[in-house]
Structures are given as C-alpha cells and as structure tokens.
Design a protein around this motif. Structure first.
Motif, PDB file in Angstrom:
ATOM      1  N   THR A 126      26.727  -3.593   6.106  1.00 17.60           N
ATOM      2  CA  THR A 126      27.645  -2.864   7.392  1.00 17.60           C
ATOM      3  C   THR A 126      28.283  -3.121   8.388  1.00 17.60           C
ATOM      4  O   THR A 126      29.208  -4.627   8.175  1.00 17.60           O
ATOM      5  N   ASN A 127      29.051  -2.657   8.999  1.00 15.78           N
ATOM      6  CA  ASN A 127      30.469  -2.721   9.903  1.00 15.78           C
ATOM      7  C   ASN A 127      30.114  -4.082  10.933  1.00 15.78           C
ATOM      8  O   ASN A 127      31.128  -5.111  10.508  1.00 15.78           O
ATOM      9  N   ASN A 128      28.637  -4.135  11.089  1.00 13.11           N
ATOM     10  CA  ASN A 128      29.050  -5.561  11.827  1.00 13.11           C
ATOM     11  C   ASN A 128      28.984  -7.130  10.686  1.00 13.11           C
ATOM     12  O   ASN A 128      28.870  -7.969  10.977  1.00 13.11           O
ATOM     13  N   ASP A 129      28.027  -6.652   9.882  1.00 10.80           N
ATOM     14  CA  ASP A 129      28.334  -7.590   8.935  1.00 10.80           C
ATOM     15  C   ASP A 129      29.724  -8.410   8.185  1.00 10.80           C
ATOM     16  O   ASP A 129      30.663  -9.369   7.850  1.00 10.80           O
ATOM     17  N   TRP A 130      30.647  -7.230   7.683  1.00  2.00           N
ATOM     18  CA  TRP A 130      32.293  -6.963   7.871  1.00  2.00           C
ATOM     19  C   TRP A 130      32.574  -7.776   8.688  1.00  2.00           C
ATOM     20  O   TRP A 130      33.336  -9.053   8.954  1.00  2.00           O
ATOM     21  N   CYS A 171      21.820  -8.491   0.210  1.00  2.00           N
ATOM     22  CA  CYS A 171      22.378  -6.868   0.500  1.00  2.00           C
ATOM     23  C   CYS A 171      22.655  -6.276  -1.762  1.00  2.00           C
ATOM     24  O   CYS A 171      22.430  -5.583  -1.992  1.00  2.00           O
ATOM     25  N   ARG A 221      22.035  -2.880  -1.652  1.00  2.00           N
ATOM     26  CA  ARG A 221      22.730  -1.880  -0.705  1.00  2.00           C
ATOM     27  C   ARG A 221      24.723  -2.650  -0.281  1.00  2.00           C
ATOM     28  O   ARG A 221      24.718  -3.858  -0.678  1.00  2.00           O
ATOM     29  N   SER A 222      25.162  -1.792   0.592  1.00  2.00           N
ATOM     30  CA  SER A 222      26.305  -2.217   0.549  1.00  2.00           C
ATOM     31  C   SER A 222      26.438  -2.466   2.414  1.00  2.00           C
ATOM     32  O   SER A 222      25.380  -3.111   3.031  1.00  2.00           O
TER      33      SER A 222
END
Length: 224
Positions: free
Chosen positions: A137-141, A129, A134-135
C-alpha cells in the motif's frame, strides 16, 4: 512602377518562414545543449558514486594493504637517511591506513544495515504480502522509504539526483536495495515480471546513457 502584390506576398511569406526556421533552429540547439549538459552532469554523479564505492570495496582494501606493506619495507630500508622522503612515505602510509579503516567501517555498517532491515516490521509486512499475494500500500511504501533512507543515508536523494524517475521505477529500485527477487518485485508492485525487467534495464540505459541488462541496474543500486 507598380509592385506585383503576388510577388510581395511570396517575399513576405518567405521572410516569415526564414525567421520561424531560425527561431526553431535556435531553440533546437539550445535544447540539445541542455540535454548534453544534463547528461554529462548525471554521468559525473554516477562516476563519483562508483569511485566512492570502489574505494570502500574489499578489493580496494586489499590493494591498500599491499601498498602499506611496500611503504613499510621502504621505510625500513631508508633508515634515518633523507628525513624529507621519510615524512612523505609516512604520510602516504597514514593516508592508506585511514582510508582502509573508513572502508572497513562502511562494510560493517552495510552488514548491520541488512540485519536491521530483515528484522524490521515493514520487512515482515512485506513478507506477509508476498505470502498472501498482495501488493504494498502507499503507507507501506512510505514506511519502507523511511527505513531504507535511515539506514542507507541519502539513498532516495541519490537516485532522484541521477534521474527523475517515476513512482514505479523508484519502487522497483527500493525493493532491489533490500534484496527482493524480481518475481517478488512484480507482485509487490502489481506489475508483470517482464515489466519489472524492462524497467530495470531501461533505468540503466537512462542513467548511464548506454545499454545494460537488468542485473547491471541491480548491481548499481546495491552499491549505493
């Protein structure tokens, strides 16, 4: 004697005003007490965490080693005399030795933890990322939170136990924990570098109830 309606109305309004003022004052006092209590509880938790980390530090290990050497010297001089004092010194030596073993184990665990994080899939995803601008995603967090909590037991719980932070504040702290640089935190959270710096210094002030730099918050998070 006929009552003055205007005077009665004034007295009635005055009484109502006094009652309202008294209620507001009572609510304000109660609210202030709750804030003071909550602040004291938060500071107590911070001090407990700091004391725990200090006990596991290299400085503490070195100090304990010096004390152990002093106790060993005293025990040699004591010989077989005063058996009660000998037992007390032996107990102190055993306690210090045990504390050092625990501290060294914790240090080794932290070293292995960082290796595990850097070798993880989510860390590689994070680097991808950054390379592509790129920032996360919710899944990444969610994956990153799970990984950090599995390695640093109770990390998220400790943070929220100190202060009910926003999602942005938590994400910044989470990235600090895995040693991501501030400029990269800004990219991964889709915020400016200035915003990230403000978030870090503001968190320190809210948790410790005193002004501090963004680095002060970083150091605290890394110690958890």
């Amino acid at each position: 004697m006929q009552k003055n309606p205007y005077l009665c109305t004034m007295i009635y309004e005055l009484l109502i005003g006094l009652v309202v003022y008294a209620l507001l004052f009572a609510v304000t006092v109660q609210s202030s007490r709750r804030k003071v209590t909550a602040m004291q509880e938060r500071l107590d938790k911070v001090r407990a965490l700091q004391a725990q980390q200090l006990a596991q530090s290299a400085q503490s290990i070195a100090q304990n080693e010096a004390k152990i050497m002093e106790l060993e010297s005293l025990l040699k001089k004591l010989g077989d005399e005063n058996s009660l004092l000998r037992l007390e010194l032996e107990e102190k030596k055993a306690t210090l030795t045990y504390n050092n073993k625990v501290a060294m184990i914790e240090q080794e665990k932290r070293q292995q933890a960082e290796t595990a994080i850097f070798a993880s899939d989510i860390y590689q995803r994070l680097q991808d990322c950054l390379n592509s601008g790129r920032s996360l995603t919710n899944n990444d967090w969610m994956k990153l939170t799970t990984l950090v909590d599995s390695i640093y037991t109770g990390f998220t719980e400790k943070l929220y136990g100190l202060y009910r932070m926003t999602e942005q504040e938590y994400h910044v702290s989470l990235l600090i924990k895995i040693r991501i640089q501030p400029k990269d935190i800004a990219l991964l959270t889709a915020h400016s570098k200035e915003s990230v710096a403000t978030t870090r210094s503001r968190l320190y002030q809210k948790v410790f109830n005193k002004k501090g730099s963004s680095k002060d918050w970083d150091d605290f998070v890394l110690s958890l």
